[in-house]
Design an enzyme around this catalytic site. Structure first.
Site, PDB file in Angstrom:
ATOM      1  N   LYS A 115       0.835  -1.210   0.000  1.00 49.77           N
ATOM      2  CA  LYS A 115       0.000   0.000   0.000  1.00 49.77           C
ATOM      3  C   LYS A 115       0.866   1.256   0.000  1.00 49.77           C
ATOM      4  CE  LYS A 115      -4.315  -1.427  -0.014  1.00 49.77           C
ATOM      5  NZ  LYS A 115      -5.090  -1.996   1.061  1.00 49.77           N
ATOM      6  N   LYS A 196      -3.672  -9.047 -12.959  1.00 50.62           N
ATOM      7  CA  LYS A 196      -4.841  -9.578 -12.281  1.00 50.62           C
ATOM      8  C   LYS A 196      -6.053  -8.714 -12.631  1.00 50.62           C
ATOM      9  CE  LYS A 196      -6.239 -10.281  -7.562  1.00 50.62           C
ATOM     10  NZ  LYS A 196      -5.899 -10.294  -6.160  1.00 50.62           N
ATOM     11  N   LYS A 199     -10.928  -3.654 -11.338  1.00 48.69           N
ATOM     12  CA  LYS A 199     -11.704  -2.539 -11.844  1.00 48.69           C
ATOM     13  C   LYS A 199     -10.813  -1.308 -12.038  1.00 48.69           C
ATOM     14  CE  LYS A 199     -15.892  -0.008 -10.672  1.00 48.69           C
ATOM     15  NZ  LYS A 199     -17.115  -0.040  -9.857  1.00 48.69           N
TER      16      LYS A 199
END
Ligand code: TRP
Length: 329
Positions: A115, A196, A199
């Site tokens: 992250k 992968k 969206k």
């Protein structure tokens, strides 16, 4: 009804309409688990707040995801489907668990480091505490097993450690160490044939799309890059269209594509048309149920409200034990 094996809990960030990756990686499994477990499925809107791109259209995305879950076969009479932020106890347990969490454990997690790489300008406190909130989700509902993808495995391991330290420190059994159930699902690659399906990368195929939209996305799929002309033989082993055929097409068709692609007997266009047809056939009952449910949005919100209420009852029981264990007045 036969006795179930215990309680399953899983959460997903409200990402809106689900795509094939979400479907094969999670939703499909959520539906199946209902036969064996008491299931609690949570839309984790608070977790969504840790990353900026997830917070747009939170309400609409929550609704669309719930609609997909219900249409896919999650049975709200049996299972609890609810919204994380509507059960306030989760934030309370999060605070309490944070007191038994060594900070270094959180900053060492591979998911945290990822992250930080992804959003170097928004390394907020909540991001560090993301796994603590997740542990609170899981343990608030006395969860026995958590179905997750491998990427979430460190979080479940973390949850187990926190359960042990809390129980040990406060001489209690209030928290249950959950079992990890890694979901065995094929890794679904996006239409770019590289990454992968996701969206945010816009390489996805929505399960609720129309047959025409689905066909259009399938026609955009990147195939074996070595195969440049129709007359070139292709290699299904490196082709993402073939990967999806293996999931959605019959054994005979998979075999045919496998043989014919290698000797240029079938071209990519025909191969994709066949995939689109099978994909649409597979999703058609789901889409019909979804269209029906979408006629009554108030029903979907009622299901969620009912889930919130049922979740609150369990959560408060756990918190009564947890507060007492810590000696809070
Ligand atoms: N962290 C999970 C994800 O990003 C979502 C999540 C939140 C979750 N709470 C959970 C998953 C509890 C399983 C159990 O995918």
């Amino acid at each position: 009804m036969t006795a179930k094996k215990g309680r399953v809990f899983s959460g997903a960030r409200p990402t809106g309409k689900q795509h094939l990756g979400n479907y094969l990686g999670a939703v499909h499994n959520y539906v199946a688990l209902q036969d064996e477990y008491d299931c609690v499925y949570c839309i984790v809107d608070l977790h969504a707040l840790t990353t900026v791109e997830d917070t747009e259209n939170l309400k609409q995305n929550t609704y669309e995801m719930a609609l997909d879950w219900l249409a896919a076969g999650i049975r709200p009479e049996e299972s609890i489907v609810f919204i994380q932020s509507h059960v306030l106890q989760v934030t309370e347990l999060h605070t309490m668990l944070s007191m038994v969490t060594p900070l270094g454990k959180l900053t060492d997690l591979p998911t945290f480091k990822e992250k930080v790489r992804m959003q170097p300008h928004n390394i907020n406190y909540g991001l560090v505490g993301y796994p603590v909130l997740m542990a609170a989700d899981i343990m608030l509902y006395k969860t026995n097993a958590v179905p997750v993808g491998v990427d979430q495995a460190p979080h479940i391991e973390f949850t187990r450690e926190i359960a042990r330290s809390f129980n040990h420190r406060f001489k209690t059994q209030a928290l249950i160490e959950p079992e990890m159930k890694i979901t065995e699902a094929p890794k679904v690659i996006g239409i770019d044939g590289q990454q992968k399906m996701s969206k945010s990368l816009d390489n996805h195929i929505e399960i609720a799309a129309t047959p025409e939209e689905t066909a259009k996305r399938v026609m955009m799929m990147v195939t074996d890059p070595q195969r440049q002309r129709r007359s070139d033989p292709g290699n299904p082993d490196v082709c993402n269209v073939f990967s999806l055929h293996k999931i959605f097409s019959s054994a005979e068709e998979v075999n045919m594509v496998n043989v014919e692609c290698r000797r240029a007997g079938i071209g990519c266009v025909d191969c994709k048309k066949l995939l689109a047809k099978n994909l649409n056939a597979h999703l058609s009952p789901f889409r019909a149920r979804r269209a029906e449910l979408a006629q009554k949005p108030e029903y979907v919100w009622e299901v969620l409200e009912d889930g919130n209420q049922r979740a609150r009852v369990i959560a408060e029981q756990t918190m009564v034990e947890v507060r007492a264990a810590q000696g809070l007045p």
